[in-house]
Design a protein around this motif. Structure first.
Motif, PDB file in Angstrom:
ATOM      1  N   VAL A  50       0.840  -1.204   0.000  1.00  0.00           N
ATOM      2  CA  VAL A  50       0.000   0.000   0.000  1.00  0.00           C
ATOM      3  C   VAL A  50       0.876   1.256   0.000  1.00  0.00           C
ATOM      4  N   ILE A  51       1.943   1.239   0.791  1.00  0.00           N
ATOM      5  CA  ILE A  51       2.851   2.389   0.846  1.00  0.00           C
ATOM      6  C   ILE A  51       3.484   2.626  -0.528  1.00  0.00           C
ATOM      7  N   LYS A  52       3.855   1.551  -1.212  1.00  0.00           N
ATOM      8  CA  LYS A  52       4.440   1.691  -2.553  1.00  0.00           C
ATOM      9  C   LYS A  52       3.432   2.274  -3.532  1.00  0.00           C
ATOM     10  N   TRP A  53       2.161   1.882  -3.410  1.00  0.00           N
ATOM     11  CA  TRP A  53       1.125   2.454  -4.279  1.00  0.00           C
ATOM     12  C   TRP A  53       0.962   3.946  -4.017  1.00  0.00           C
ATOM     13  N   SER A  92       4.347  10.264  -6.933  1.00  0.00           N
ATOM     14  CA  SER A  92       5.371  10.548  -7.949  1.00  0.00           C
ATOM     15  C   SER A  92       4.740  10.944  -9.275  1.00  0.00           C
ATOM     16  N   ILE A  93       3.735  10.212  -9.703  1.00  0.00           N
ATOM     17  CA  ILE A  93       3.092  10.496 -10.989  1.00  0.00           C
ATOM     18  C   ILE A  93       2.293  11.797 -10.929  1.00  0.00           C
ATOM     19  N   GLY A 123       6.386  11.674  -2.352  1.00  0.00           N
ATOM     20  CA  GLY A 123       6.677  10.419  -3.054  1.00  0.00           C
ATOM     21  C   GLY A 123       8.151  10.055  -3.003  1.00  0.00           C
ATOM     22  N   SER A 124       9.012  11.018  -3.263  1.00  0.00           N
ATOM     23  CA  SER A 124      10.454  10.754  -3.244  1.00  0.00           C
ATOM     24  C   SER A 124      10.941  10.350  -1.863  1.00  0.00           C
ATOM     25  N   PHE A 146      12.987   6.082   1.815  1.00  0.00           N
ATOM     26  CA  PHE A 146      12.967   5.208   2.990  1.00  0.00           C
ATOM     27  C   PHE A 146      12.777   3.738   2.611  1.00  0.00           C
ATOM     28  N   LEU A 147      11.954   3.476   1.596  1.00  0.00           N
ATOM     29  CA  LEU A 147      11.768   2.091   1.156  1.00  0.00           C
ATOM     30  C   LEU A 147      13.058   1.520   0.572  1.00  0.00           C
TER      31      LEU A 147
END
Length: 72
Positions: free
Chosen positions: A7-10, A16-17, A37-38, A43-44
């Motif tokens: 979910v965090i990646k989404w 970002s987009i 987003g960045s 962190f990921l």
């Protein structure tokens, strides 16, 4: 926990987009959204020990901060 990171990646991807879209519209809001987003991607990438991505997202984060400063 895996679902949480998915979910965090989404969220990071959408920031970002959409941030890029608003930057193309010459709106400072885009820099703020892109900064979120960045920062998430940064962190990921640290968590996953992806050092090339860490460097890239660290630079993007600095550029986003610079953009907010220059445009704001």
């Amino acid at each position: 926990m895996k679902k949480v990171f998915s979910v965090i990646k989404w969220i990071a991807m959408m920031c970002s987009i959409s941030g890029n879209y608003f930057v193309n519209q010459k709106m400072v809001l885009g820099m703020w959204i892109w900064l979120v987003g960045s920062t998430i991607w940064l962190f990921l990438s640290i968590k996953d020990k992806k050092w090339q991505e860490t460097i890239m997202f660290a630079v993007y984060t600095v550029y986003n901060i610079q953009g907010v400063y220059l445009w704001g």
